[in-house]
Design an enzyme around this catalytic site. Structure first.
Site, PDB file in Angstrom:
ATOM      1  N   GLU A  10      -9.689   3.664   3.122  1.00  0.00           N
ATOM      2  CA  GLU A  10      -9.660   4.738   4.161  1.00  0.00           C
ATOM      3  C   GLU A  10     -10.458   5.969   3.716  1.00  0.00           C
ATOM      4  O   GLU A  10     -11.028   6.625   4.595  1.00  0.00           O
ATOM      5  CB  GLU A  10      -8.214   5.116   4.466  1.00  0.00           C
ATOM      6  CG  GLU A  10      -7.438   4.034   5.204  1.00  0.00           C
ATOM      7  CD  GLU A  10      -7.143   2.795   4.356  1.00  0.00           C
ATOM      8  OE1 GLU A  10      -6.893   2.975   3.143  1.00  0.00           O
ATOM      9  OE2 GLU A  10      -7.200   1.678   4.877  1.00  0.00           O
ATOM     10  N   ASP A  17      -0.517  -2.606   6.485  1.00  0.00           N
ATOM     11  CA  ASP A  17       0.883  -2.803   6.070  1.00  0.00           C
ATOM     12  C   ASP A  17       1.855  -2.686   7.237  1.00  0.00           C
ATOM     13  O   ASP A  17       2.294  -1.595   7.594  1.00  0.00           O
ATOM     14  CB  ASP A  17       1.258  -1.790   4.991  1.00  0.00           C
ATOM     15  CG  ASP A  17       0.455  -2.006   3.721  1.00  0.00           C
ATOM     16  OD1 ASP A  17      -0.233  -3.040   3.619  1.00  0.00           O
ATOM     17  OD2 ASP A  17       0.513  -1.137   2.841  1.00  0.00           O
ATOM     18  N   ASP A  50      -9.360  -3.471   0.141  1.00  0.00           N
ATOM     19  CA  ASP A  50      -8.154  -2.700   0.466  1.00  0.00           C
ATOM     20  C   ASP A  50      -8.418  -1.215   0.212  1.00  0.00           C
ATOM     21  O   ASP A  50      -9.438  -0.841  -0.377  1.00  0.00           O
ATOM     22  CB  ASP A  50      -7.012  -3.210  -0.435  1.00  0.00           C
ATOM     23  CG  ASP A  50      -5.653  -2.665  -0.028  1.00  0.00           C
ATOM     24  OD1 ASP A  50      -5.490  -2.217   1.121  1.00  0.00           O
ATOM     25  OD2 ASP A  50      -4.735  -2.691  -0.876  1.00  0.00           O
TER      26      ASP A  50
HETATM   27  O1  MIG Z   1      -0.795   0.685  -2.192  1.00  0.00           O
HETATM   28  O2  MIG Z   1      -2.603  -4.227  -3.364  1.00  0.00           O
HETATM   29  O3  MIG Z   1      -2.362  -3.095   2.494  1.00  0.00           O
HETATM   30  O4  MIG Z   1      -1.868  -5.699   1.593  1.00  0.00           O
HETATM   31  O5  MIG Z   1      -0.716  -6.011  -0.955  1.00  0.00           O
HETATM   32  C1  MIG Z   1      -0.625  -0.633  -1.719  1.00  0.00           C
HETATM   33  C2  MIG Z   1      -1.300  -4.016  -2.989  1.00  0.00           C
HETATM   34  C3  MIG Z   1      -1.879  -1.399  -1.984  1.00  0.00           C
HETATM   35  C4  MIG Z   1      -1.984  -2.259   0.289  1.00  0.00           C
HETATM   36  C5  MIG Z   1      -2.398  -3.433   1.127  1.00  0.00           C
HETATM   37  C6  MIG Z   1      -1.503  -4.599   0.818  1.00  0.00           C
HETATM   38  C7  MIG Z   1      -1.597  -4.937  -0.654  1.00  0.00           C
HETATM   39  C8  MIG Z   1      -1.199  -3.714  -1.492  1.00  0.00           C
HETATM   40  N1  MIG Z   1      -2.045  -2.578  -1.145  1.00  0.00           N
END
Ligand code: MIG
Length: 625
Positions: free
Chosen positions: A254, A325, A251
């Site tokens: 980016e 998201d 996650d």
């Molecule tokens: O700032 O880990 O896209 O799937 O549940 C949010 C918490 C961070 C973004 C991900 C999402 C995940 C969430 N993350």
């Protein structure tokens, strides 16, 4: 939408948590690849430049398109078709194919931010088994970690991670854990100390380690441009896999940051050449995924399962992408279809969205319709954010639970077909495709955003409007189609109105094609499959078809050395139905028999299998191998 005419897009991987709409010019993924069709001839341009780039499709002036980047080289590839499928195939010859995944990754996956402590995750898993709703995978989101320190566990919430994954394993579940790139600034924390000592973190222009804020608070960013760092990150995967984790969810790569974006002049070390964030931003996630993929491959010798958010052209080599998201809204369900089709055209065959929507509160009706789409997306994962309404298949009412169960079971029925398609797409194609991919000669398909092909033989036309109980379905020209639910044949090249009560997702099977069916199981591998179960969809007229059913051990790379079986079926319908099979056997677990079910079979024709007449029983027959 599929048609980008009149729009301008910016390629700069972006985590913007506000609900995306069509006004968004940039998303999590940047794939500088454009396909154009003019006079029924397709061509593509791949602009291999990972600085911030722009594609303007006639917004500035309807007489021309342009692309360009802030810096870097004007390296671009012009790819001629004239088929869209050929353009995509050539593009993936350049950038890489989606590798065949482990079989279990095609099962239903349940996620939420967060299933913690461990009792909660176990309770979810047990509920699946009690309710007889198939599921293969449970995810752990950021709360399993010790104060968001990557490669650690919160031992208050998860007392003994190995015992926890073992318990789930005994119930047939795999566990996938999330990880972020940001490393907590914390003296005495092994990962931070090691990285700092070895110069593994990105720096500012003066060489000081750069800090920003992410979940752990003050954090530093591994320099994935450096092969030593990738090795280190890859080796650290063992920490998770030794505890029984089966896949990794990358996650925030980016990279996302809470204290303003990373400045353009942050420095990375591309194995001796210093490069700036401005240059490598769009490949930061890609390099993290590469590190993860290679680390898992080394640790397990199995096909790595890596789910990721930020991507550049070619990230499909490291396998699975989700769209980030989204929200539990009908608009986002509708938008997910062209998004997935575009991802498919960009060579990423193993893709999916958060089924049910991530942010906001889902409803039973929305979840039911979204599950119907999820059934036909290679990555089938239900996920929702912290504090939102619960979204497991049983979280609403009995009707919703029944519909969810019906579609999850349907998914398992389609898994052998999906696996066959994934095997095929390792050499060629995406799984989710716009209709125009297979039916380019039919111009009516070009702007269809609410239907898609699921591999070569299945057309899905889901309901994506609240309250709608009918769907206008376009069936492309070129062959006829069989309504999956009622078995009736329809000519291609027409619109039909299909009744679609909440438990019906309109599905059409191409005539003269085969679907390989899975058994009724709670999870993949629960039963030994000894019989290959094939449905042949015939047509009223004459015709011919071909299908290859594939199997292997479902997890290792041995298939690359010939340890697999292929069963090729060539059939034609004329005065008789003539089916011929050729086998290519390299894997010891062979099928012992094949059961054929004939659909839309009429006129009491004779059926020949490898030249011998067979007797039908209820339109079925079985042959021993
Ligand atoms: O700032 O880990 O896209 O799937 O549940 C949010 C918490 C961070 C973004 C991900 C999402 C995940 C969430 N993350």
């Amino acid at each position: 939408s599929l048609n980008k005419k009149g729009y301008h897009y910016r390629n700069w991987n972006t985590d913007d948590p506000t609900p995306h709409g069509e006004t968004y010019a940039q998303l999590y993924k940047s794939i500088p690849f454009l396909i154009a069709i003019k006079n029924n001839e397709a061509s593509g341009i791949f602009f291999d430049n990972h600085f911030e780039s722009h594609f303007d499709m006639g917004k500035e002036n309807s007489n021309y398109y342009y692309f360009g980047a802030k810096d870097g080289n004007l390296d671009y590839y012009f790819i001629y078709g004239p088929e869209v499928s050929k353009v995509v195939n050539e593009y993936t010859n350049l950038t890489g194919k989606t590798p065949l995944p482990q079989l279990w990754t095609l099962g239903y996956q349940q996620c939420r931010w967060s299933y913690a402590p461990e009792q909660r995750a176990l309770e979810i898993a047990k509920t699946f088994r009690e309710k007889n709703i198939p599921c293969d995978t449970i995810y752990l989101d950021i709360d399993y970690m010790d104060d968001f320190r990557v490669f650690t566990w919160d031992n208050k919430k998860f007392k003994n991670p190995k015992a926890f994954t073992d318990e789930l394993k005994s119930m047939g579940f795999k566990v996938v854990t999330i990880i972020d790139p940001g490393v907590k600034v914390d003296k005495g924390y092994k990962i931070y100390d090691e990285g700092l000592k070895n110069g593994y973190f990105a720096t500012d222009k003066d060489g000081m380690v750069y800090k920003n804020t992410v979940w752990p608070g003050d954090s530093v960013f591994p320099d994935f441009m450096n092969s030593q760092v990738r090795k280190w990150w890859g080796n650290n995967q063992k920490i998770m896999f030794n505890l029984g984790i089966a896949g990794i969810w990358n996650d925030m790569n980016e990279p996302a940051s809470f204290n303003g974006p990373l400045p353009e002049d942050i420095v990375f070390n591309n194995d001796g050449t210093l490069v700036t964030h401005k240059e490598i931003h769009n490949v930061y996630g890609h390099m993290m995924d590469k590190a993860t993929y290679e680390g898992i491959k080394e640790a397990t010798n199995k096909r790595p399962f890596v789910v990721k958010r930020a991507c550049y052209a070619g990230t499909q080599k490291y396998s699975t992408v989700w769209t980030g998201d989204n929200q539990s809204t009908w608009e986002h369900l509708r938008m997910s279809l062209p998004m997935l089709m575009n991802i498919g055209l960009s060579g990423m065959a193993f893709c999916g969205t958060d089924v049910g929507g991530f942010g906001f509160d889902c409803t039973g009706e929305l979840l039911s319709r979204w599950m119907q789409v999820g059934t036909f997306t290679p990555l089938f994962r239900n996920h929702s954010t912290i504090g939102s309404r619960e979204q497991e298949p049983w979280a609403f009412d009995e009707i919703t639970e029944e519909i969810n169960k019906k579609y999850i079971k349907l998914r398992y029925k389609f898994i052998p077909y999906l696996y066959d398609m994934m095997h095929k797409c390792e050499k060629t194609a995406p799984i989710i495709r716009p209709l125009l991919y297979n039916y380019q000669n039919d111009k009516k398909t070009y702007e269809i955003n609410d239907e898609f092909m699921f591999g070569d033989n299945v057309l899905v036309s889901p309901v994506v409007e609240q309250g709608a109980r009918q769907k206008l379905v376009y069936l492309p020209k070129g062959n006829s189609w069989i309504d999956y639910w009622i078995g009736e044949e329809f000519e291609g090249g027409q619109y039909i109105i299909k009744d679609a009560p909440l438990d019906i997702c309109p599905i059409y099977i191409k005539t003269m094609s085969i679907i390989s069916n899975g058994e009724d199981v709670n999870y993949i591998g629960e039963k030994d499959t000894e019989c290959l179960n094939l449905s042949i969809y015939l047509c009223d007229k004459k015709g011919e078809g071909k299908y290859i059913a594939y199997n292997d051990d479902g997890e290792s790379f041995d298939y690359k050395n010939g340890r697999f079986n292929e069963y090729e079926f060539i059939f034609d319908l004329n005065d008789n139905l003539n089916i011929k099979m050729n086998k290519n056997i390299g894997y010891e677990n062979k099928y012992k028999s094949i059961e054929f079910t004939l659909h839309n079979f009429k006129n009491n024709k004779k059926v020949l299998f490898n030249e011998n007449e067979v007797k039908l029983n209820n339109n079925k027959f079985k042959v021993n191998l």
